[in-house]
Design a protein around this motif. Structure first.
Motif, PDB file in Angstrom:
ATOM      1  N   GLU A 157      13.156  -3.908 -14.556  1.00 45.97           N
ATOM      2  CA  GLU A 157      13.143  -2.348 -14.525  1.00 45.97           C
ATOM      3  C   GLU A 157      11.990  -1.865 -14.017  1.00 45.97           C
ATOM      4  OE1 GLU A 157      15.704  -1.519 -18.614  1.00 45.97           O
ATOM      5  OE2 GLU A 157      13.673  -2.148 -19.010  1.00 45.97           O
ATOM      6  N   SER A 216      20.682  -4.235  -8.716  1.00 46.11           N
ATOM      7  CA  SER A 216      19.661  -2.719  -9.006  1.00 46.11           C
ATOM      8  C   SER A 216      18.516  -3.084  -8.040  1.00 46.11           C
ATOM      9  CB  SER A 216      19.355  -2.788 -10.257  1.00 46.11           C
ATOM     10  OG  SER A 216      18.534  -1.594 -10.674  1.00 46.11           O
ATOM     11  N   LEU A 259      23.226   0.503 -11.403  1.00 48.14           N
ATOM     12  CA  LEU A 259      23.518  -0.614 -11.715  1.00 48.14           C
ATOM     13  C   LEU A 259      22.422  -0.939 -12.922  1.00 48.14           C
ATOM     14  CD1 LEU A 259      23.586  -2.441  -8.468  1.00 48.14           C
ATOM     15  CD2 LEU A 259      25.516  -2.339 -10.182  1.00 48.14           C
ATOM     16  N   LEU A 260      21.218  -0.481 -12.806  1.00 46.53           N
ATOM     17  CA  LEU A 260      20.297  -0.535 -14.086  1.00 46.53           C
ATOM     18  C   LEU A 260      20.850  -0.106 -15.369  1.00 46.53           C
ATOM     19  CD1 LEU A 260      17.583  -1.884 -14.431  1.00 46.53           C
ATOM     20  CD2 LEU A 260      16.434   0.539 -13.921  1.00 46.53           C
ATOM     21  N   GLY A 271      21.116   1.648  -7.139  1.00 40.91           N
ATOM     22  CA  GLY A 271      20.099   1.058  -7.975  1.00 40.91           C
ATOM     23  C   GLY A 271      20.072   1.380  -9.381  1.00 40.91           C
ATOM     24  N   ARG A 272      19.863   2.666  -9.422  1.00 41.51           N
ATOM     25  CA  ARG A 272      19.864   3.367 -10.862  1.00 41.51           C
ATOM     26  C   ARG A 272      21.059   3.088 -11.517  1.00 41.51           C
ATOM     27  NH1 ARG A 272      16.962   8.616  -8.305  1.00 41.51           N
ATOM     28  NH2 ARG A 272      14.708   8.124  -9.113  1.00 41.51           N
ATOM     29  N   VAL A 302      12.078  -2.205 -10.139  1.00 41.86           N
ATOM     30  CA  VAL A 302      12.942  -1.169  -9.533  1.00 41.86           C
ATOM     31  C   VAL A 302      12.394   0.218  -9.764  1.00 41.86           C
ATOM     32  CG1 VAL A 302      15.218   0.184 -10.127  1.00 41.86           C
ATOM     33  CG2 VAL A 302      15.386  -2.193 -10.249  1.00 41.86           C
ATOM     34  N   SER A 309      24.346  -7.213 -12.581  1.00 43.47           N
ATOM     35  CA  SER A 309      23.736  -5.554 -12.373  1.00 43.47           C
ATOM     36  C   SER A 309      22.317  -5.712 -12.124  1.00 43.47           C
ATOM     37  CB  SER A 309      24.350  -4.970 -13.388  1.00 43.47           C
ATOM     38  OG  SER A 309      23.579  -5.612 -14.630  1.00 43.47           O
TER      39      SER A 309
END
Length: 133
Positions: free
Chosen positions: A114, A44, A21-22, A18-19, A117, A40
């Motif tokens: 963001e 994420s 892809l962010l 996840g991180r 996430v 992406s």
């Protein structure tokens, strides 16, 4: 709820993915690759949702299960914005296949995704701390 070693490692991999892809989304944005940028961001969010589900004892195996899980989580947290953010991320996922958004459209959802996430990672980390006691 106890996590076995395999599931614990899988949770950590989902969070890392996840991180990653962010962070990748920033590069795709800079390169003007709208479809990869949108995918992406979607990836994420779904990765960290999978981590949280696993920590809570559920394994999400379909898009519908992810949607149902985030709907339930939004209700439990009394945070409708989380589900709304997920729905917008679904449109970003569709953009990967159909290319109907440009970079400026995607940027409109960037901050909310963001934030979601980061929030979900915080929930996962809290659950892991509780399990380690």
């Amino acid at each position: 709820m106890n996590l076995n070693k395999r599931d614990y490692n899988e949770v950590l991999k989902y969070i890392e993915r996840g991180r990653d892809l962010l962070h990748e989304s920033v590069r795709f944005r800079e390169e003007g690759r709208a479809e990869k940028f949108s995918e992406s961001l979607w990836g994420s969010l779904v990765s960290v949702l999978n981590a949280y589900a696993l920590v809570k004892g559920a394994r999400l195996t379909s898009h519908k299960e992810v949607r149902d899980f985030v709907r339930q989580l939004s209700s439990e947290l009394q945070d409708n914005r989380l589900y709304e953010t997920f729905r917008r991320a679904e449109a970003l996922h569709a953009n990967f296949y159909h290319g109907f958004m440009d970079i400026n459209d995607i940027v409109l959802d960037l901050e909310e995704i963001e934030n979601a996430v980061v929030k979900i990672i915080g929930l996962v980390e809290k659950e892991l701390r509780m399990l380690e006691r």
